[in-house]
Structure formats: structure tokens, C-alpha cells
Motif scaffolding. Structure first.
Motif, short mmCIF file in Angstrom:
data_model
loop_
_atom_site.label_atom_id
_atom_site.label_comp_id
_atom_site.label_asym_id
_atom_site.label_seq_id
_atom_site.Cartn_x
_atom_site.Cartn_y
_atom_site.Cartn_z
N ILE A 40 1.20 -1.19 0.13
CA ILE A 40 0.04 0.03 -0.06
C ILE A 40 0.95 1.32 -0.08
O ILE A 40 2.08 0.95 0.47
CB ILE A 40 -1.06 0.11 1.24
N PHE A 41 0.26 2.32 -0.46
CA PHE A 41 1.20 3.57 -0.71
C PHE A 41 0.25 4.84 0.11
O PHE A 41 -0.81 4.95 -0.55
CB PHE A 41 1.21 3.92 -2.15
N LEU A 42 0.69 5.01 1.32
CA LEU A 42 0.14 5.88 1.93
C LEU A 42 0.71 7.25 2.02
O LEU A 42 2.18 7.39 2.14
CB LEU A 42 0.14 5.49 3.64
N HIS A 43 -0.13 8.30 2.01
CA HIS A 43 0.42 9.57 1.82
C HIS A 43 -0.15 10.61 2.82
O HIS A 43 -1.52 10.65 2.95
CB HIS A 43 0.17 10.22 0.35
N GLU A 44 0.53 11.21 3.51
CA GLU A 44 0.19 12.30 4.37
C GLU A 44 0.66 13.82 4.07
O GLU A 44 1.74 14.07 4.26
CB GLU A 44 0.54 12.10 5.90
N PRO A 45 -0.33 14.65 3.45
CA PRO A 45 0.39 15.92 3.06
C PRO A 45 1.22 16.54 3.83
O PRO A 45 2.06 17.37 3.53
CB PRO A 45 -0.97 16.72 2.49
N GLN A 46 0.91 16.65 5.31
CA GLN A 46 1.67 17.39 6.05
C GLN A 46 2.99 16.90 6.44
O GLN A 46 3.91 17.47 6.99
CB GLN A 46 0.87 17.68 7.55
N ILE A 47 3.28 15.45 6.08
CA ILE A 47 4.62 15.15 6.16
C ILE A 47 5.19 15.19 4.91
O ILE A 47 5.18 14.73 3.93
CB ILE A 47 4.55 13.52 6.62
N THR A 48 6.38 15.98 4.91
CA THR A 48 7.18 16.56 3.66
C THR A 48 8.52 16.10 3.85
O THR A 48 9.38 16.31 2.88
CB THR A 48 7.02 17.94 3.61
N ALA A 49 9.18 15.42 4.90
CA ALA A 49 10.46 14.98 4.97
C ALA A 49 10.62 13.55 5.60
O ALA A 49 9.59 12.88 6.13
CB ALA A 49 11.25 16.10 6.24
N LEU A 50 11.47 12.92 4.95
CA LEU A 50 11.66 11.51 5.31
C LEU A 50 11.76 11.17 6.84
O LEU A 50 11.49 10.24 7.40
CB LEU A 50 12.89 10.54 4.49
N GLU A 51 12.38 12.08 7.49
CA GLU A 51 12.65 11.81 8.70
C GLU A 51 11.45 11.95 9.61
O GLU A 51 11.09 11.13 10.62
CB GLU A 51 13.54 12.89 9.55
N ASP A 52 10.33 12.78 9.21
CA ASP A 52 9.08 12.70 9.80
C ASP A 52 8.31 11.47 9.43
O ASP A 52 7.54 11.12 10.33
CB ASP A 52 8.37 14.09 9.24
N CYS A 53 8.47 11.25 8.34
CA CYS A 53 7.72 9.77 7.83
C CYS A 53 8.38 8.51 9.09
O CYS A 53 7.46 7.79 9.46
CB CYS A 53 7.97 9.52 6.59
N GLN A 54 9.65 8.49 9.07
CA GLN A 54 10.14 7.47 9.92
C GLN A 54 9.95 7.52 11.25
O GLN A 54 9.73 6.68 11.99
CB GLN A 54 11.85 7.56 9.63
N GLU A 55 9.74 8.71 11.94
CA GLU A 55 9.31 9.22 13.18
C GLU A 55 7.91 8.43 13.34
O GLU A 55 7.46 7.87 14.34
CB GLU A 55 9.38 10.58 13.57
N ALA A 56 7.09 8.82 12.27
CA ALA A 56 5.72 8.42 12.31
C ALA A 56 5.66 6.87 12.40
O ALA A 56 4.74 6.23 13.25
CB ALA A 56 4.81 8.95 11.32
N VAL A 57 6.45 6.16 11.74
CA VAL A 57 6.64 4.72 11.70
C VAL A 57 6.95 4.04 12.95
O VAL A 57 6.37 3.32 13.54
CB VAL A 57 7.74 4.25 10.49
#
Length: 155
Positions: A40-57
């Protein structure tokens, strides 16, 4: 000459904006001991940096409560099987339809992620065709690629 240079700069800037990459979370579950996988491909418009994505994970896995990239992994669907779950934060200029947990996973994709976390997804006619294409790739690209079925359309 100056007008021409400004026009060229404007075209380059417009092209860069059109090709701007978004941050996606690529979540893949692979059936243990097989080459069968769903992504699955999930996108959150407010997450614009890989580091923020990794923190969310990290937070989602730790707390078992996905406030960002909300999704549900239904372990009961894998009764008797081992499913390996993999999360990758990636950049993508490609866009995908929204994820719906009830839709059928009927879209085979060849998914590649390069060393800079850039995602490239190619729609395949079938899982078998994807496996054949994957096997023919150069070793370096094959190591960065996988076949999976999804339930989202590549837009």
C-alpha cells in the motif's frame, strides 16, 4: 538576452514544481517463504520529510496506534501463515489513488526504490509477468526491486 534567460529559468522552475516528490509510506506484507506480497502507498500531505515519516513509523509501531498513516494490518487474514511486514519511507513523483482496506488487491506492480529513497512503480499485466521482468533486471536494480499486488491505482 536577459528576457530569454528569465524565460528559461521560469520553465526550469515550473518543471521542478511539476516533478516535486511527495513523501510516501510504502507498507508491504510478504507471505513468509513465498514471493507473494501486498503493498500500500500511504501519503500524509503534512509529512514532507523522510525523517518525519520515519518518526511516524516508529511511533506507530511502538504505540500500536497509527495516528499518521492510519492503516490496519489484519493478522487474522494470515491464519496459519507468517507475514513479514516492511515499512519504507520514500519519495515519489508518481501519485496513487487513496487506499481502501476493503478493495481487492488486484493490481500487480514492479516496485523499485533507489539508494536515494526514490520510488518507481510500474504496472504489470500479471504477477507472473512481474516476476519474469524482475528476474531479467540487472543485479543491482533487482536487489532494489520487488513485485507486489496493490489495491490502489497508479494515477
Amino acid at each position: 538576452m536577459m528576457k530569454r534567460m528569465m524565460g528559461l529559468l521560469a520553465m526550469v522552475a515550473a518543471s521542478a514544481v511539476a516533478d516535486e516528490a511527495d513523501v510516501y509510506l510504502l507498507a508491504t506484507v510478504q507471505l513468509g517463504g513465498s514471493n507473494l506480497a501486498q503493498s500500500i502507498f500511504l501519503h500524509e500531505p503534512q509529512i514532507t520529510a523522510l525523517e518525519d515519516c520515519q518518526e511516524a513509523v516508529r511511533v506507530g509501531q511502538r504505540d500500536r496506534d497509527w495516528q499518521r498513516y492510519h492503516h490496519i494490518f489484519m493478522r487474522d487474514r494470515f491464519q496459519g501463515f507468517t507475514g513479514h511486514l516492511d515499512y519504507r519511507c520514500v519519495f515519489s513523483t508518481q501519485r496513487f489513488s487513496g487506499w481502501n482496506d476493503r478493495a481487492r488487491y488486484s493490481h500487480p506492480y514492479l516496485i523499485g526504490i533507489d539508494e536515494n529513497a526514490n520510488l518507481k512503480v510500474e504496472r504489470m499485466p500479471s504477477q507472473a509477468q512481474c516476476a519474469s521482468t524482475l528476474a531479467r533486471l540487472p543485479a543491482a536494480r533487482r536487489a532494489q526491486s520487488r513485485c507486489a499486488v496493490g489495491n490502489q491505482n497508479l494515477l
